[in-house]
Design a protein around this motif. Structure first.
Motif, PDB file in Angstrom:
ATOM      1  N   MET A   1       9.726  14.859 -27.792  1.00 38.91           N
ATOM      2  CA  MET A   1      11.400  14.686 -27.411  1.00 38.91           C
ATOM      3  C   MET A   1      11.678  13.381 -28.048  1.00 38.91           C
ATOM      4  O   MET A   1      11.123  12.439 -27.412  1.00 38.91           O
ATOM      5  N   ALA A   2      12.858  13.283 -28.672  1.00 43.16           N
ATOM      6  CA  ALA A   2      13.238  11.956 -29.034  1.00 43.16           C
ATOM      7  C   ALA A   2      14.090  11.380 -27.884  1.00 43.16           C
ATOM      8  O   ALA A   2      14.376  11.816 -26.768  1.00 43.16           O
ATOM      9  N   ALA A   3      14.142   9.770 -28.013  1.00 41.47           N
ATOM     10  CA  ALA A   3      15.149   9.136 -27.202  1.00 41.47           C
ATOM     11  C   ALA A   3      16.620   9.603 -27.191  1.00 41.47           C
ATOM     12  O   ALA A   3      16.851  10.146 -27.992  1.00 41.47           O
ATOM     13  N   THR A   4      17.191   9.338 -26.169  1.00 42.08           N
ATOM     14  CA  THR A   4      18.379  10.026 -26.117  1.00 42.08           C
ATOM     15  C   THR A   4      19.460   9.481 -26.752  1.00 42.08           C
ATOM     16  O   THR A   4      20.530   9.867 -27.271  1.00 42.08           O
ATOM     17  N   GLN A   5      19.370   8.064 -27.129  1.00 45.35           N
ATOM     18  CA  GLN A   5      20.488   7.492 -27.786  1.00 45.35           C
ATOM     19  C   GLN A   5      19.973   6.549 -28.947  1.00 45.35           C
ATOM     20  O   GLN A   5      19.118   5.842 -28.561  1.00 45.35           O
ATOM     21  N   LEU A   6      20.848   6.416 -29.844  1.00 48.35           N
ATOM     22  CA  LEU A   6      20.529   5.193 -30.726  1.00 48.35           C
ATOM     23  C   LEU A   6      22.014   4.409 -31.033  1.00 48.35           C
ATOM     24  O   LEU A   6      22.632   4.982 -31.645  1.00 48.35           O
ATOM     25  N   SER A   7      21.879   3.223 -30.292  1.00 54.62           N
ATOM     26  CA  SER A   7      23.368   2.526 -30.420  1.00 54.62           C
ATOM     27  C   SER A   7      23.157   1.418 -31.431  1.00 54.62           C
ATOM     28  O   SER A   7      22.239   1.132 -31.795  1.00 54.62           O
ATOM     29  N   THR A   8      24.291   0.932 -31.993  1.00 48.34           N
ATOM     30  CA  THR A   8      24.518  -0.199 -32.813  1.00 48.34           C
ATOM     31  C   THR A   8      25.284  -1.126 -32.286  1.00 48.34           C
ATOM     32  O   THR A   8      26.457  -0.950 -31.683  1.00 48.34           O
ATOM     33  N   SER A   9      24.961  -2.382 -32.629  1.00 45.96           N
ATOM     34  CA  SER A   9      25.668  -3.511 -32.118  1.00 45.96           C
ATOM     35  C   SER A   9      25.248  -4.905 -33.172  1.00 45.96           C
ATOM     36  O   SER A   9      24.498  -4.434 -34.277  1.00 45.96           O
ATOM     37  N   GLU A  20      22.533  -6.911 -37.686  1.00 41.69           N
ATOM     38  CA  GLU A  20      23.075  -5.541 -37.228  1.00 41.69           C
ATOM     39  C   GLU A  20      21.759  -5.197 -36.714  1.00 41.69           C
ATOM     40  O   GLU A  20      20.331  -5.052 -36.845  1.00 41.69           O
ATOM     41  N   LEU A  21      21.915  -4.487 -35.367  1.00 42.49           N
ATOM     42  CA  LEU A  21      20.919  -4.339 -34.551  1.00 42.49           C
ATOM     43  C   LEU A  21      21.101  -2.862 -33.955  1.00 42.49           C
ATOM     44  O   LEU A  21      22.094  -2.360 -33.749  1.00 42.49           O
ATOM     45  N   PHE A  22      20.008  -2.031 -33.836  1.00 43.70           N
ATOM     46  CA  PHE A  22      19.839  -0.690 -33.450  1.00 43.70           C
ATOM     47  C   PHE A  22      19.088  -0.679 -32.226  1.00 43.70           C
ATOM     48  O   PHE A  22      18.158  -1.123 -32.147  1.00 43.70           O
ATOM     49  N   THR A  23      19.540   0.028 -31.146  1.00 43.07           N
ATOM     50  CA  THR A  23      18.658   0.224 -29.942  1.00 43.07           C
ATOM     51  C   THR A  23      18.481   1.559 -29.497  1.00 43.07           C
ATOM     52  O   THR A  23      19.653   2.288 -29.608  1.00 43.07           O
ATOM     53  N   ALA A  24      17.333   1.881 -29.333  1.00 42.37           N
ATOM     54  CA  ALA A  24      17.147   3.402 -28.863  1.00 42.37           C
ATOM     55  C   ALA A  24      16.777   3.131 -27.392  1.00 42.37           C
ATOM     56  O   ALA A  24      15.855   2.275 -26.893  1.00 42.37           O
ATOM     57  N   LEU A  25      17.327   4.162 -26.567  1.00 42.99           N
ATOM     58  CA  LEU A  25      17.195   4.039 -25.129  1.00 42.99           C
ATOM     59  C   LEU A  25      16.147   5.187 -24.701  1.00 42.99           C
ATOM     60  O   LEU A  25      16.627   6.459 -25.011  1.00 42.99           O
ATOM     61  N   GLY A  26      15.181   4.999 -24.035  1.00 38.95           N
ATOM     62  CA  GLY A  26      14.230   6.120 -23.650  1.00 38.95           C
ATOM     63  C   GLY A  26      14.895   6.800 -22.350  1.00 38.95           C
ATOM     64  O   GLY A  26      16.123   6.322 -21.736  1.00 38.95           O
ATOM     65  N   ARG A  27      14.348   7.844 -22.098  1.00 35.83           N
ATOM     66  CA  ARG A  27      14.913   8.601 -20.899  1.00 35.83           C
ATOM     67  C   ARG A  27      14.301   8.057 -19.488  1.00 35.83           C
ATOM     68  O   ARG A  27      13.275   8.639 -19.308  1.00 35.83           O
ATOM     69  N   ALA A  60      10.554   4.212 -27.609  1.00 32.35           N
ATOM     70  CA  ALA A  60      11.526   4.051 -26.581  1.00 32.35           C
ATOM     71  C   ALA A  60      11.165   5.559 -25.590  1.00 32.35           C
ATOM     72  O   ALA A  60      11.232   5.120 -24.271  1.00 32.35           O
ATOM     73  N   GLU A  61      11.017   6.521 -26.125  1.00 35.30           N
ATOM     74  CA  GLU A  61      10.835   7.733 -25.253  1.00 35.30           C
ATOM     75  C   GLU A  61       9.276   7.615 -24.632  1.00 35.30           C
ATOM     76  O   GLU A  61       9.211   8.043 -23.306  1.00 35.30           O
ATOM     77  N   ALA A  62       8.428   6.956 -25.310  1.00 35.06           N
ATOM     78  CA  ALA A  62       6.907   7.050 -24.511  1.00 35.06           C
ATOM     79  C   ALA A  62       7.063   5.746 -23.500  1.00 35.06           C
ATOM     80  O   ALA A  62       6.295   5.874 -22.434  1.00 35.06           O
ATOM     81  N   LEU A  63       7.598   4.897 -23.661  1.00 37.45           N
ATOM     82  CA  LEU A  63       7.848   3.641 -22.781  1.00 37.45           C
ATOM     83  C   LEU A  63       8.990   3.762 -21.569  1.00 37.45           C
ATOM     84  O   LEU A  63       8.775   2.990 -20.511  1.00 37.45           O
ATOM     85  N   HIS A  64       9.668   4.737 -21.894  1.00 31.62           N
ATOM     86  CA  HIS A  64      11.092   4.823 -20.895  1.00 31.62           C
ATOM     87  C   HIS A  64      11.675   3.386 -20.874  1.00 31.62           C
ATOM     88  O   HIS A  64      12.093   2.897 -19.800  1.00 31.62           O
ATOM     89  N   ALA A  65      12.192   2.945 -21.949  1.00 33.33           N
ATOM     90  CA  ALA A  65      12.478   1.576 -22.204  1.00 33.33           C
ATOM     91  C   ALA A  65      13.178   1.162 -23.693  1.00 33.33           C
ATOM     92  O   ALA A  65      12.662   2.038 -24.435  1.00 33.33           O
ATOM     93  N   PRO A  66      14.119   0.608 -23.370  1.00 37.38           N
ATOM     94  CA  PRO A  66      14.786   0.418 -24.672  1.00 37.38           C
ATOM     95  C   PRO A  66      13.934  -0.286 -25.791  1.00 37.38           C
ATOM     96  O   PRO A  66      13.171  -1.253 -25.644  1.00 37.38           O
ATOM     97  N   VAL A  67      14.050  -0.005 -27.097  1.00 37.07           N
ATOM     98  CA  VAL A  67      13.359  -0.316 -28.139  1.00 37.07           C
ATOM     99  C   VAL A  67      14.404  -0.863 -29.297  1.00 37.07           C
ATOM    100  O   VAL A  67      15.131   0.097 -29.659  1.00 37.07           O
ATOM    101  N   ALA A 275      -0.558   8.199 -34.060  1.00 33.20           N
ATOM    102  CA  ALA A 275      -1.865   7.193 -33.550  1.00 33.20           C
ATOM    103  C   ALA A 275      -1.291   5.790 -33.276  1.00 33.20           C
ATOM    104  O   ALA A 275      -1.651   5.166 -32.365  1.00 33.20           O
ATOM    105  N   LEU A 276      -0.419   5.297 -34.073  1.00 33.00           N
ATOM    106  CA  LEU A 276       0.028   4.071 -33.871  1.00 33.00           C
ATOM    107  C   LEU A 276       1.176   4.033 -32.681  1.00 33.00           C
ATOM    108  O   LEU A 276       1.215   2.958 -32.060  1.00 33.00           O
ATOM    109  N   VAL A 277       2.124   4.848 -32.816  1.00 35.23           N
ATOM    110  CA  VAL A 277       2.971   5.049 -31.561  1.00 35.23           C
ATOM    111  C   VAL A 277       2.362   5.153 -30.320  1.00 35.23           C
ATOM    112  O   VAL A 277       2.523   4.393 -29.286  1.00 35.23           O
ATOM    113  N   ASP A 278       1.115   5.907 -30.262  1.00 36.49           N
ATOM    114  CA  ASP A 278       0.542   5.829 -28.978  1.00 36.49           C
ATOM    115  C   ASP A 278      -0.105   4.457 -28.460  1.00 36.49           C
ATOM    116  O   ASP A 278      -0.090   4.320 -27.420  1.00 36.49           O
ATOM    117  N   ARG A 279      -0.676   4.014 -29.595  1.00 36.79           N
ATOM    118  CA  ARG A 279      -1.408   2.761 -29.429  1.00 36.79           C
ATOM    119  C   ARG A 279      -0.440   1.566 -28.904  1.00 36.79           C
ATOM    120  O   ARG A 279      -0.858   0.791 -28.034  1.00 36.79           O
TER     121      ARG A 279
END
Length: 286
Positions: A1-9, A20-27, A60-67, A275-279
C-alpha cells in the motif's frame, strides 16, 4: 500500500536558487512521524525526481515517516545549473533541503550517492545510505570520453552524445557495449518516445556533473569522517566499478555496512526494487 500523500513545495538554497521538493508521508500519526524523522533522497545524473517518487512513497510507507526527494538544479521547477557549478553547489543545496525538512538521514543514488558521501563529511548527517555511488578514488574515474560527449552535444547530435555517455558509464547493461554507431541509431529511435525526449532535454546537465565527479577525486581514507551509521550498497548486476568503489570506501570506515544486492541492476532505485526498499527500510528504521 502506498503512502497516503505526495506533496509539492520549494526550498531556497543559500545562493537564492529554488529547488522543487516532493514529500511522501507514511501512514502514521504526526507524533510518530516526528519521532521517526525522515529521509532525503538525492537522485542521480541526467534524471529527475519524478523517477524516484515511487521509491519515496514505498519507503515512507515502510518507515511510517516522511521521505523527501527534490529536483536537483536543471530539472523540473528547480533553478538551472549556475556557471560556477561544482559539487559544492550540490552540497549547499542538500544542506538547504535538510534544514527545510528537519531531516538528518540521506539516501543517494549514482551521482546523488557521490553528493551524499561528500556531504557526509561536511554536514550534520546522522544516517547515510548510498546505492551505486559514482565516486572517484585516487583517479579511478577519468572519463576520457567526456570531450566526445561534449562535442556531440555542441554539434546538436544528442543521440550520439547519449551513445557516448552510455558506453562510457556502462549503466545500461548489455546495450552499453553495443558499437557506437549501432547505439546511436537505437537512440534516434528511442528519442521519439516521451522518456527519450526527457533524457535528451537533460543531457546538457551531464558534462558539469561528470566534471564534478572527476574534480572531487579523493583518497578513500579521507572519508573516515562519515557518520558511523553508513550503509553502502551496490547492485549485483551493476557495472563492477560501483562495487569496487564501495569496497574501498567500506575498508576505511569503522562501522559501515557494505552489501551487494544480487540480481539488482543500476536502475534499482527507480523501479524501485523490493529488495532495495526493504534493505533501506531496515537500515533507516533501526
Amino acid at each position: 500500500m502506498a503512502a497516503t500523500q505526495l506533496s509539492t513545495s520549494t526550498v531556497t538554497s543559500e545562493d537564492g536558487a529554488v529547488l522543487e521538493l516532493f514529500t511522501a508521508l507514511g501512514r502514521a500519526s504526526e507524533q510518530e512521524k516526528a519521532a521517526a524523522g525522515g529521509v532525503v533522497v538525492v537522485h542521480g545524473s541526467m534524471v529527475t525526481a519524478e523517477l524516484y517518487k515511487e521509491l519515496a512513497l514505498r519507503l515512507a510507507e515502510a518507515l511510517h515517516a516522511p521521505v523527501h526527494v527534490y529536483n536537483r538544479r536543471g530539472r523540473g521547477g528547480s533553478s538551472p545549473q549556475p556557471a560556477d557549478y561544482s559539487l559544492s553547489t550540490e552540497i549547499a543545496d542538500l544542506a538547504a533541503v535538510l534544514e527545510r525538512t528537519q531531516t538528518e538521514a540521506v539516501f543517494g543514488h549514482n551521482y546523488g550517492g557521490c553528493i551524499a558521501l561528500h556531504a557526509g563529511r561536511e554536514l550534520e548527517i546522522g544516517r547515510l545510505a548510498v546505492y551505486d555511488p559514482i565516486i572517484s578514488f585516487e583517479g579511478s574515474i577519468k572519463a576520457p570520453w567526456l570531450r566526445e560527449f561534449e562535442d556531440s552535444l555542441a554539434a546538436g547530435d544528442e543521440e550520439k552524445a547519449l551513445a557516448v555517455l552510455l558506453r562510457g558509464l556502462q549503466t545500461a547493461g548489455p546495450v552499453s557495449k553495443l558499437p557506437l554507431p549501432v547505439l546511436t541509431v537505437l537512440n534516434r529511435i528511442g528519442s521519439r518516445m516521451p522518456i527519450g525526449k526527457e533524457l535528451s532535454r537533460l543531457l546538457p546537465t551531464g558534462p558539469a556533473e561528470i566534471r564534478a565527479v572527476v574534480a572531487a577525486d579523493a583518497e578513500a581514507k579521507g572519508f573516515d569522517e562519515l557518520p558511523l551509521e553508513t550503509l553502502i550498497l551496490a547492485g549485483g548486476a551493476s557495472p563492477e566499478y560501483f562495487a569496487d568503489a564501495a569496497q574501498k570506501l567500506d575498508g576505511v570506515l569503522p562501522a559501515s555496512d557494505f552489501d551487494v544486492l544480487p540480481k539488482l541492476a543500476h536502475d534499482a532505485p527507480t523501479r524501485p526494487a523490493k529488495a532495495l526498499v526493504d534493505r533501506l527500510a531496515d537500515f533507516f528504521a533501526s
